[in-house]
Design a protein around this motif. Structure first.
Motif, PDB file in Angstrom:
ATOM      1  N   UNK A  43       0.825  -1.207   0.000  1.00 32.04           N
ATOM      2  CA  UNK A  43       0.000   0.000   0.000  1.00 32.04           C
ATOM      3  C   UNK A  43       0.861   1.259   0.000  1.00 32.04           C
ATOM      4  N   UNK A  44       1.937   1.276   0.795  1.00 30.59           N
ATOM      5  CA  UNK A  44       2.618   2.551   1.018  1.00 30.59           C
ATOM      6  C   UNK A  44       4.133   2.575   0.843  1.00 30.59           C
ATOM      7  N   UNK A  52       1.004   1.208  -4.062  1.00 34.76           N
ATOM      8  CA  UNK A  52      -0.264   1.707  -4.580  1.00 34.76           C
ATOM      9  C   UNK A  52      -0.342   3.222  -4.424  1.00 34.76           C
ATOM     10  N   UNK A  53       0.215   3.748  -3.345  1.00 29.82           N
ATOM     11  CA  UNK A  53       0.216   5.202  -3.152  1.00 29.82           C
ATOM     12  C   UNK A  53       1.054   5.896  -4.226  1.00 29.82           C
ATOM     13  N   UNK A  54       2.196   5.318  -4.576  1.00 29.11           N
ATOM     14  CA  UNK A  54       3.022   5.907  -5.635  1.00 29.11           C
ATOM     15  C   UNK A  54       2.285   5.900  -6.973  1.00 29.11           C
ATOM     16  N   UNK A  55       1.612   4.800  -7.257  1.00 29.45           N
ATOM     17  CA  UNK A  55       0.849   4.708  -8.503  1.00 29.45           C
ATOM     18  C   UNK A  55      -0.245   5.776  -8.513  1.00 29.45           C
ATOM     19  N   UNK A  56      -0.952   5.908  -7.400  1.00 34.03           N
ATOM     20  CA  UNK A  56      -2.014   6.914  -7.303  1.00 34.03           C
ATOM     21  C   UNK A  56      -1.459   8.316  -7.508  1.00 34.03           C
ATOM     22  N   UNK A 104     -10.347  -2.518  -9.198  1.00 37.14           N
ATOM     23  CA  UNK A 104      -8.985  -2.474  -8.674  1.00 37.14           C
ATOM     24  C   UNK A 104      -8.318  -1.126  -8.939  1.00 37.14           C
ATOM     25  N   UNK A 105      -8.449  -0.624 -10.153  1.00 41.28           N
ATOM     26  CA  UNK A 105      -7.804   0.648 -10.502  1.00 41.28           C
ATOM     27  C   UNK A 105      -8.431   1.802  -9.721  1.00 41.28           C
ATOM     28  N   UNK A 106      -9.740   1.805  -9.568  1.00 36.94           N
ATOM     29  CA  UNK A 106     -10.381   2.848  -8.760  1.00 36.94           C
ATOM     30  C   UNK A 106      -9.818   2.824  -7.344  1.00 36.94           C
ATOM     31  N   UNK A 107      -9.676   1.642  -6.785  1.00 36.30           N
ATOM     32  CA  UNK A 107      -9.159   1.527  -5.425  1.00 36.30           C
ATOM     33  C   UNK A 107      -7.712   2.027  -5.357  1.00 36.30           C
ATOM     34  N   UNK A 108      -6.885   1.619  -6.300  1.00 40.69           N
ATOM     35  CA  UNK A 108      -5.486   2.065  -6.286  1.00 40.69           C
ATOM     36  C   UNK A 108      -5.414   3.577  -6.404  1.00 40.69           C
TER      37      UNK A 108
END
Length: 111
Positions: A43-44, A52-56, A104-108
């Motif tokens: 996640x972080x 996931x945070x970097x991707x976001x 999945x993409x919305x969540x990320x």
């Protein structure tokens, strides 16, 4: 339309919007497990792949990012960070539907 009816409709709209936001922020655990996301991501913090945070952070305001990330998730793809590419679906837990990729993409992107 009466004032109480308008108030009720406004309250319903707020609840629907709040439910949409909460849904996007709730980890789709079954999909994350099925696709073995945590084998490479956290996640972080970066692990074998970006967090996931970097991707976001990288894609949140990029036009068509949702579509591009869903496509990559469904088909695999070349590395955009470091040397690790997104594995093919067969190597991650099997095919992923368009709806599941969207979830999945919305969540990320909500991270």
């Amino acid at each position: 339309m009466t004032a109480p009816t308008r108030s009720c409709l406004a309250a319903c709209a707020v609840l629907v919007l709040a439910g949409s936001v909460a849904h996007a922020e709730t980890e789709p655990a079954a999909l994350v497990d099925q696709q073995h996301c945590m084998f490479c991501h956290t996640r972080d913090a970066p692990f074998l792949a970006p967090s996931f945070q970097q991707i976001a952070e990288r894609y949140r305001n990029v036009p068509d990012a949702q579509f591009k990330l869903e496509h990559k998730l469904r088909l695999g793809g070349k590395a955009h960070w470091g040397d690790m590419a997104m594995p093919l679906p067969a190597d991650r837990g099997g095919p992923l539907s368009a709806d599941d990729a969207h979830t999945l993409v919305q969540w990320v992107l909500s991270q």
